[in-house]
Design a protein around this motif. Sequence first.
Motif, short mmCIF file in Angstrom:
data_model
loop_
_atom_site.label_atom_id
_atom_site.label_comp_id
_atom_site.label_asym_id
_atom_site.label_seq_id
_atom_site.Cartn_x
_atom_site.Cartn_y
_atom_site.Cartn_z
N ASP A 1 -72.01 -8.61 29.05
CA ASP A 1 -72.61 -7.53 29.82
C ASP A 1 -71.74 -6.27 29.85
O ASP A 1 -71.53 -5.66 30.90
N LEU A 2 -71.24 -5.83 28.68
CA LEU A 2 -70.52 -4.56 28.62
C LEU A 2 -71.49 -3.40 28.86
O LEU A 2 -72.63 -3.41 28.36
N GLN A 3 -71.05 -2.39 29.58
CA GLN A 3 -71.89 -1.25 29.91
C GLN A 3 -71.55 -0.01 29.07
O GLN A 3 -72.35 0.92 28.99
N HIS A 4 -70.36 0.04 28.49
CA HIS A 4 -69.89 1.20 27.72
C HIS A 4 -70.01 2.48 28.54
O HIS A 4 -70.45 3.52 28.05
N ASP A 5 -69.60 2.40 29.79
CA ASP A 5 -69.69 3.53 30.70
C ASP A 5 -68.33 4.14 31.02
O ASP A 5 -68.23 5.05 31.86
N GLN B 1 -81.19 -2.36 13.22
CA GLN B 1 -80.61 -2.80 14.48
C GLN B 1 -79.11 -2.93 14.31
O GLN B 1 -78.63 -3.48 13.32
N GLU B 2 -78.38 -2.37 15.23
CA GLU B 2 -76.92 -2.43 15.16
C GLU B 2 -76.40 -3.23 16.34
O GLU B 2 -76.72 -2.95 17.50
N VAL B 3 -75.59 -4.25 16.05
CA VAL B 3 -75.05 -5.12 17.08
C VAL B 3 -73.54 -4.89 17.15
O VAL B 3 -72.85 -4.93 16.14
N ARG B 4 -73.04 -4.60 18.34
CA ARG B 4 -71.62 -4.37 18.54
C ARG B 4 -70.94 -5.65 18.99
O ARG B 4 -71.45 -6.37 19.85
N PHE B 5 -69.81 -5.93 18.37
CA PHE B 5 -68.99 -7.08 18.78
C PHE B 5 -67.66 -6.53 19.27
O PHE B 5 -66.90 -5.94 18.50
N ASP B 6 -67.39 -6.66 20.56
CA ASP B 6 -66.20 -6.08 21.18
C ASP B 6 -65.24 -7.20 21.57
O ASP B 6 -65.20 -7.63 22.72
N LEU B 7 -64.49 -7.67 20.58
CA LEU B 7 -63.53 -8.75 20.85
C LEU B 7 -62.38 -8.21 21.69
O LEU B 7 -61.77 -7.19 21.36
#
Length: 392
Positions: free
Chosen positions: A362-366, A110-116
């Motif tokens: 709730d980032l969508q990375h779109d 499982q990979e968890v992204r942290f977008d500070l």
Amino acid sequence: MRLLAVPLVHLALLAGSSPPVEVTITSPPAGYAAFGQVTVAAEVKTGEPIRRVVFFVDGRQAGVVAARPFSIVANLGQDNVEHRFRVVAHLASGASGEATLVTPRIAVDQEVRFDLQQLYVSTRKAGERVLDLKREEFEVLDGGEDQEITAFARGDIPFTAVVLLDSSLSMQGERLTAALSGAQAFIAGMRPLDEGKLVVYCDHTIKTTPFTSVPDVLVAGLGGITAHGGTALSDHLYLALKLLEERQGRRVVVVLSDGIDSHSALSMPEVLFKARQSQALIYWIRLQDELGGPNTDDEVSLFSAWRDKEWYREHLRLLRRGVEESGGTITSVRKLDEIRPAFHGIVEELREQYVLGYYPKDLQHDGRWRKVKVKVGRSGVRLLAREGYLDF
């Protein structure tokens, strides 16, 4: 079970009785993930003289080496992704040989992204900076939703800056002298942990320095400059943003110009998109009135065989939007003696910014634009901060 990515060795047969060319990638090692600064090295076995060895990383040319040892250093970034390396050896006879290597990504359950996200906030009240605000007085809205501020600081936080100086023909004489003096004021205001890079340009790059924290190196880049040629502002603003992509921490572009662009190959919409991808603050010292620039965007009456006055007006509007969206400022200067204080004022503002950090919900990375708004509870305080970012 580990799957090994084995380098492929290609043999190219040369004309006549020449032996084959054997190319082997010796670094990075096969089967291991690659991150950050990586040495890409190859061995070339042949009886022919070698003209050059070309290195490709992820489909892009990354370097050319003409003599042994055949190696380059590439920055792969920190993302956990697969990378493809290709090395092509070209011989004096015209023959070539190549090798490829694919390094794998690290397999994880499982990979968890942290977008500070970090916001650099300037404050004003009655024309003065407000330096005693507390974390609990700030509110950050990202996509219209309230965010938890997880990092808070104020004061002397190091920065990396690219200073763009227009040295086109319109800057000749006292204007160029004042511009160089202003750049010296900015350099003088840097601290030991700050880094800067100077780029002097007209319709091409005239002079540039490396990124450095040594003021003497930056000041040396100001010597022997003369004003000539047209102006390629869009191209060089794009270049500055590109150069800052690999830098860490607070990134800043300071550009001195009237905003009129006569020679760029890139359009301002392309630069605006790059600015939205970047986290850099853009500060524009805008020359106006007696310094040759228009007082408003609509005052522009320039036209050429390939650009009409509406093109120039839209160019200025988009440049203004890019500066404002970044959280930077536009400082209008109308007299020569206002240029140096404008540069000094930017350094002072950078010294007194607040830094707010948060992890967006709730980032969508779109790839869409996410609006950001910073509020403060204290009455009469005006805030200046980045207005949003592209959600990649």
